[in-house]
Design an enzyme around this catalytic site. Sequence first.
Site, PDB file in Angstrom:
ATOM      1  N   CYS A   5      20.231  80.523  26.018  1.00 12.77           N
ATOM      2  CA  CYS A   5      19.922  81.094  27.347  1.00 12.77           C
ATOM      3  C   CYS A   5      19.422  80.033  28.315  1.00 12.77           C
ATOM      4  CB  CYS A   5      18.880  82.213  27.248  1.00 12.77           C
ATOM      5  SG  CYS A   5      19.421  83.628  26.292  1.00 12.77           S
ATOM      6  N   ALA A   6      19.839  78.789  28.126  1.00  9.83           N
ATOM      7  CA  ALA A   6      19.350  77.696  28.976  1.00  9.83           C
ATOM      8  C   ALA A   6      20.464  76.687  29.257  1.00  9.83           C
ATOM      9  CB  ALA A   6      18.165  77.011  28.314  1.00  9.83           C
TER      10      ALA A   6
END
Length: 378
Positions: A333-334
Amino acid sequence: MIYLDSAATSFQKPETVGRAMETALREMSSPGRGGYPAAMRAAQTLLDCRTELAELFHVPEPEQVVFTMNATHGLNLAIKSLIPYGGRAVISGYEHNAVTRPLAALGADIRVAAAPLFEPDMTAAAFDKAITPDVDAVICTHVSNVFGAVQPIEQVAALCRERGVPLIVDASQSAGVLPLDMTALGAAFIAMPGHKGLYGPQGTGVLLCCGRAETAPLIEGGTGSVSIQQEMPDFLPDRLEAGTHNVPGIAGLLAGVRFVRERGLEQICLHERKLALRASEGLRSIPGVSVCARRDLFAQTGVLSFVPEGQDAELVGNALAEAGVAVRAGMHCAPLAHRTAGTLDSGTVRLSFSAFNTPEEVDRFLAVLPEALRGRTA
């Protein structure tokens, strides 16, 4: 199972956490909704948890501790309190989607203070260049959720204070691991989850609020206070806490925070860092593995990533799961962090430790990894 995914959720909890949640379910109702014993016990539990958190993070008043669902909820509250639609924000090159997506939804002008991994001086210099008086807020993660790299948050905070720009700190990977002093930093907001380094249950989070910072509710509703008026109260924590609280979750969080304070931040952090260093040294001896870590006990926390060269990181993660080792693989998620570090095309396999992991578990992981790498060519 060898659980090495505490950067997502600390799976092993102190026994006191589950017991506290069971007690809350049996003995507590909702705070602020009555003067009877079950309601008063709930109110006292919330106050105790706010007080422990305020003491741990050097927040002047317990009322400045706001309960949220998770760190993402807290970051949305902070960002949307400070940054108007089309506003301007400065962020690090290692921010999570919990920061970048709310900014995108606001149509914000985003300046990225990008710097190579494990280069805190270069990171501070990038922020120095990017922070100007026209910036609405600076947002910086304390520790990268992908690489465990510790960001120079004290230097960034000093720049913000000097230039009169509010600072939002994402402490998702540092709360409960590294010292964090809200008063010394002068941050407007610090957001954190309850379910990672604080060892509480999922569905809990915390937003520390500076008493001077403007706050804008994400949702409106009942607070148990000033019910006659149709606007949300103008005081904390009620202004940001509409609806019924997660009392069992907060009771569990209180037990987790007490565990951290009793065990000690320094002891927990040193334990995790030693495990990460042991793992990174072992990974360097395995062919076909590129380790995203420094040979420095203090450059990162107990989070580290590696790239299985020429292979699909997620397939390697799945193979490790089949061998009984829980890790996380992919983008975490980055995507901004991977873009900054140069791992966007490959992704990484991430290990993350907690107070409950052991050196023997690291060695067992290293023993099964070569087999997980075989035959997993992308």
